[in-house]
Design an enzyme around this catalytic site. Structure first.
Site, short mmCIF file in Angstrom:
data_model
loop_
_atom_site.label_atom_id
_atom_site.label_comp_id
_atom_site.label_asym_id
_atom_site.label_seq_id
_atom_site.Cartn_x
_atom_site.Cartn_y
_atom_site.Cartn_z
N GLY A 9 0.84 -1.20 0.00
CA GLY A 9 0.00 0.00 0.00
C GLY A 9 0.86 1.24 0.00
N GLY A 12 1.35 5.90 4.09
CA GLY A 12 0.26 6.34 4.94
C GLY A 12 -0.96 5.46 4.95
N GLU A 33 8.96 -2.50 8.03
CA GLU A 33 9.77 -1.66 7.17
C GLU A 33 10.57 -0.69 8.04
OE1 GLU A 33 9.18 0.80 3.06
OE2 GLU A 33 7.67 1.14 4.61
N GLN A 56 16.27 4.28 -2.55
CA GLN A 56 15.70 3.04 -3.09
C GLN A 56 16.62 1.85 -2.85
OE1 GLN A 56 12.44 4.85 -3.59
NE2 GLN A 56 12.61 2.70 -4.09
N ASP A 79 5.84 -6.10 6.27
CA ASP A 79 4.95 -4.94 6.11
C ASP A 79 5.24 -4.09 4.87
OD1 ASP A 79 7.11 -3.36 6.87
OD2 ASP A 79 6.01 -2.27 8.40
#
Length: 234
Positions: A9, A12, A33, A56, A79
Protein backbone atom coordinates in the site's frame (compact mmCIF):
# COMPACT_ATOMS: atom_id res chain seq x y z
CA UNK A 1 4.38 -25.44 8.85
CA UNK A 2 5.08 -21.92 7.62
CA UNK A 3 2.84 -18.97 6.79
CA UNK A 4 4.19 -15.85 5.07
CA UNK A 5 1.93 -12.84 4.45
CA UNK A 6 3.04 -9.57 2.88
CA UNK A 7 1.23 -6.24 3.06
CA UNK A 8 1.35 -3.50 0.44
CA UNK A 9 0.00 0.00 0.00
CA UNK A 10 1.05 3.57 -0.55
CA UNK A 11 2.67 5.83 2.05
CA UNK A 12 0.26 6.34 4.94
CA UNK A 13 -2.12 3.49 4.11
CA UNK A 14 -1.53 1.81 7.47
CA UNK A 15 0.63 -1.18 6.53
CA UNK A 16 2.55 -1.46 9.79
CA UNK A 17 -0.54 -1.18 12.01
CA UNK A 18 -2.50 -3.72 9.99
CA UNK A 19 0.56 -5.99 9.71
CA UNK A 20 0.82 -6.08 13.48
CA UNK A 21 -2.87 -6.91 13.84
CA UNK A 22 -2.67 -9.64 11.19
CA UNK A 23 0.42 -11.14 12.81
CA UNK A 24 -1.29 -11.14 16.20
CA UNK A 25 -4.36 -12.86 14.76
CA UNK A 26 -2.41 -15.64 13.07
CA UNK A 27 0.11 -16.03 15.87
CA UNK A 28 3.14 -15.14 13.76
CA UNK A 29 5.87 -12.49 13.92
CA UNK A 30 6.05 -9.24 11.96
CA UNK A 31 9.06 -7.80 10.13
CA UNK A 32 8.59 -4.04 9.86
CA UNK A 33 9.77 -1.66 7.17
CA UNK A 34 12.73 0.27 8.58
CA UNK A 35 11.91 3.99 8.76
CA UNK A 36 13.55 5.06 12.01
CA UNK A 37 17.29 5.18 11.53
CA UNK A 38 17.06 5.44 7.74
CA UNK A 39 19.83 7.94 6.87
CA UNK A 40 18.37 8.89 3.50
CA UNK A 41 14.63 9.31 4.10
CA UNK A 42 14.53 12.91 5.35
CA UNK A 43 17.31 13.85 2.91
CA UNK A 44 15.26 12.43 0.04
CA UNK A 45 12.26 14.60 0.88
CA UNK A 46 14.56 17.64 0.87
CA UNK A 47 16.36 16.73 -2.36
CA UNK A 48 14.77 13.86 -4.36
CA UNK A 49 17.17 14.03 -7.29
CA UNK A 50 20.23 13.77 -5.07
CA UNK A 51 18.98 10.96 -2.84
CA UNK A 52 16.39 8.93 -4.81
CA UNK A 53 18.85 6.21 -5.82
CA UNK A 54 20.40 6.05 -2.34
CA UNK A 55 16.96 5.75 -0.74
CA UNK A 56 15.70 3.04 -3.09
CA UNK A 57 18.86 0.95 -2.68
CA UNK A 58 18.62 1.33 1.10
CA UNK A 59 15.01 0.13 1.12
CA UNK A 60 15.79 -2.67 -1.34
CA UNK A 61 18.65 -3.92 0.82
CA UNK A 62 16.45 -3.79 3.93
CA UNK A 63 13.65 -5.64 2.12
CA UNK A 64 16.05 -8.31 0.88
CA UNK A 65 17.37 -8.88 4.40
CA UNK A 66 13.79 -9.11 5.72
CA UNK A 67 12.83 -11.69 3.10
CA UNK A 68 15.90 -13.80 3.87
CA UNK A 69 15.02 -13.57 7.55
CA UNK A 70 11.46 -14.68 6.76
CA UNK A 71 12.82 -17.61 4.76
CA UNK A 72 14.95 -18.70 7.70
CA UNK A 73 12.20 -18.07 10.25
CA UNK A 74 8.83 -18.61 8.55
CA UNK A 75 5.47 -17.66 10.03
CA UNK A 76 5.94 -13.98 9.32
CA UNK A 77 4.11 -10.87 8.13
CA UNK A 78 6.26 -8.50 6.05
CA UNK A 79 4.95 -4.94 6.11
CA UNK A 80 5.95 -4.10 2.55
CA UNK A 81 6.41 -6.18 -0.60
CA UNK A 82 9.72 -6.14 -2.45
CA UNK A 83 7.66 -6.03 -5.66
CA UNK A 84 6.52 -2.51 -4.78
CA UNK A 85 10.13 -1.33 -4.91
CA UNK A 86 10.45 -2.03 -8.61
CA UNK A 87 6.85 -1.70 -9.81
CA UNK A 88 6.07 1.50 -7.91
CA UNK A 89 8.77 3.48 -6.15
CA UNK A 90 11.83 3.17 -8.40
CA UNK A 91 9.59 3.39 -11.45
CA UNK A 92 8.12 6.69 -10.24
CA UNK A 93 11.57 8.07 -9.43
CA UNK A 94 12.54 7.40 -13.03
CA UNK A 95 9.28 8.74 -14.47
CA UNK A 96 9.47 12.04 -12.59
CA UNK A 97 13.15 12.59 -13.34
CA UNK A 98 14.47 12.04 -9.81
CA UNK A 99 16.46 9.02 -11.02
CA UNK A 100 18.33 9.11 -14.32
CA UNK A 101 18.41 6.29 -16.86
CA UNK A 102 21.73 4.81 -15.75
CA UNK A 103 20.73 4.82 -12.08
CA UNK A 104 17.36 3.26 -12.87
CA UNK A 105 18.95 0.53 -15.00
CA UNK A 106 21.48 -0.18 -12.25
CA UNK A 107 18.68 -0.40 -9.71
CA UNK A 108 16.64 -2.78 -11.86
CA UNK A 109 19.71 -4.97 -12.43
CA UNK A 110 20.32 -5.08 -8.68
CA UNK A 111 16.69 -5.95 -8.01
CA UNK A 112 16.83 -8.71 -10.63
CA UNK A 113 19.99 -10.18 -9.10
CA UNK A 114 18.44 -10.13 -5.64
CA UNK A 115 15.28 -11.83 -6.87
CA UNK A 116 17.38 -14.51 -8.59
CA UNK A 117 19.23 -15.16 -5.37
CA UNK A 118 15.90 -15.72 -3.66
CA UNK A 119 15.06 -18.25 -6.37
CA UNK A 120 18.42 -19.96 -5.79
CA UNK A 121 17.80 -20.05 -2.04
CA UNK A 122 14.38 -21.55 -2.71
CA UNK A 123 15.74 -24.22 -5.04
CA UNK A 124 18.53 -25.06 -2.61
CA UNK A 125 16.17 -25.57 0.30
CA UNK A 126 13.12 -27.56 -0.68
CA UNK A 127 11.08 -26.62 2.38
CA UNK A 128 11.47 -22.88 1.79
CA UNK A 129 9.39 -20.93 -0.68
CA UNK A 130 10.32 -17.64 -2.29
CA UNK A 131 6.77 -16.25 -2.61
CA UNK A 132 4.30 -15.27 0.14
CA UNK A 133 1.12 -17.22 0.78
CA UNK A 134 -0.89 -14.01 0.50
CA UNK A 135 -0.53 -10.32 -0.30
CA UNK A 136 -2.82 -8.07 1.73
CA UNK A 137 -3.12 -4.83 -0.25
CA UNK A 138 -4.35 -1.73 1.59
CA UNK A 139 -6.42 0.49 -0.67
CA UNK A 140 -8.46 3.62 -0.05
CA UNK A 141 -9.28 7.13 -1.17
CA UNK A 142 -6.50 9.67 -1.61
CA UNK A 143 -8.13 11.96 0.95
CA UNK A 144 -8.19 9.21 3.59
CA UNK A 145 -4.55 8.36 2.96
CA UNK A 146 -3.51 12.00 3.25
CA UNK A 147 -5.49 12.32 6.47
CA UNK A 148 -3.47 9.42 7.88
CA UNK A 149 -0.16 10.93 6.74
CA UNK A 150 -1.06 14.17 8.50
CA UNK A 151 -2.16 12.32 11.65
CA UNK A 152 1.08 10.33 11.73
CA UNK A 153 2.91 13.62 11.98
CA UNK A 154 6.32 12.90 10.50
CA UNK A 155 7.55 16.40 9.59
CA UNK A 156 9.25 15.38 6.34
CA UNK A 157 6.03 13.73 5.07
CA UNK A 158 3.81 16.80 5.44
CA UNK A 159 2.59 18.60 2.32
CA UNK A 160 1.89 22.04 3.83
CA UNK A 161 3.52 24.62 1.54
CA UNK A 162 5.04 21.75 -0.44
CA UNK A 163 3.11 21.24 -3.70
CA UNK A 164 5.90 19.05 -5.14
CA UNK A 165 5.50 16.53 -2.34
CA UNK A 166 1.71 16.55 -2.71
CA UNK A 167 2.15 15.81 -6.42
CA UNK A 168 4.53 12.96 -5.55
CA UNK A 169 1.84 11.42 -3.34
CA UNK A 170 -0.71 11.80 -6.14
CA UNK A 171 1.62 10.15 -8.64
CA UNK A 172 2.23 7.26 -6.21
CA UNK A 173 -1.50 6.87 -5.75
CA UNK A 174 -2.02 6.64 -9.50
CA UNK A 175 0.64 3.96 -9.89
CA UNK A 176 -0.90 1.94 -7.08
CA UNK A 177 -4.17 1.78 -9.01
CA UNK A 178 -2.63 -0.84 -11.29
CA UNK A 179 -0.32 -2.52 -8.78
CA UNK A 180 -2.66 -5.39 -7.84
CA UNK A 181 -3.32 -6.13 -11.51
CA UNK A 182 0.43 -6.18 -12.30
CA UNK A 183 1.21 -8.26 -9.22
CA UNK A 184 -1.55 -10.75 -10.04
CA UNK A 185 -0.30 -11.04 -13.63
CA UNK A 186 3.09 -12.12 -12.29
CA UNK A 187 1.41 -15.07 -10.55
CA UNK A 188 3.22 -14.45 -7.28
CA UNK A 189 0.46 -15.11 -4.75
CA UNK A 190 -3.26 -14.60 -4.05
CA UNK A 191 -4.34 -11.09 -3.06
CA UNK A 192 -6.77 -9.78 -0.45
CA UNK A 193 -7.70 -6.11 -0.91
CA UNK A 194 -8.37 -4.28 2.36
CA UNK A 195 -10.48 -1.13 1.95
CA UNK A 196 -9.19 1.32 4.56
CA UNK A 197 -12.15 3.64 3.99
CA UNK A 198 -14.52 0.83 4.92
CA UNK A 199 -12.59 -0.89 7.70
CA UNK A 200 -11.41 0.94 10.83
CA UNK A 201 -8.65 -0.89 12.68
CA UNK A 202 -9.93 0.56 15.96
CA UNK A 203 -13.29 -1.17 15.44
CA UNK A 204 -13.14 -4.81 16.67
CA UNK A 205 -16.02 -5.86 14.39
CA UNK A 206 -14.21 -4.43 11.37
CA UNK A 207 -10.99 -6.19 12.34
CA UNK A 208 -12.82 -9.48 12.79
CA UNK A 209 -14.41 -9.12 9.34
CA UNK A 210 -11.03 -8.43 7.74
CA UNK A 211 -9.41 -11.41 9.44
CA UNK A 212 -12.27 -13.64 8.35
CA UNK A 213 -11.80 -12.39 4.78
CA UNK A 214 -8.07 -13.12 4.89
CA UNK A 215 -8.72 -16.60 6.28
CA UNK A 216 -11.26 -17.25 3.51
CA UNK A 217 -8.79 -16.35 0.74
CA UNK A 218 -6.03 -18.44 2.32
CA UNK A 219 -8.30 -21.48 2.62
CA UNK A 220 -9.62 -21.10 -0.94
CA UNK A 221 -6.25 -20.44 -2.57
CA UNK A 222 -3.74 -22.18 -0.29
CA UNK A 223 -5.82 -24.82 1.47
CA UNK A 224 -5.10 -23.56 4.99
CA UNK A 225 -5.42 -20.42 7.08
CA UNK A 226 -3.29 -20.92 10.19
CA UNK A 227 0.27 -22.33 10.13
CA UNK A 228 -0.66 -25.43 12.12
CA UNK A 229 -3.36 -26.26 9.56
CA UNK A 230 -0.99 -26.36 6.59
CA UNK A 231 0.24 -29.89 7.09
CA UNK A 232 -3.34 -31.11 7.71
CA UNK A 233 -4.81 -29.73 4.47
CA UNK A 234 -3.69 -32.59 2.20
Amino acid sequence: MELVITTSGTIGAGKTTWSERIAEHFGVSVLREKVDGNPFLAKYYDDPKMYSFHLQVYFLNHRFKAIKEALKHPNTVLDRSIYEDGLIFAKLQFMNGSMDTDSYKTYQDLLGNMMQELVDLHEGQALIKKSPDLLVHLDGSFDEIQRRVKKRGRPFEQTDNNPELLQYYKDLYELYKTFVQEYTALGISPVYVLDIDKYDIENPEHVAEVMAGIEKVLIEKRGFAFPEQKGDSK
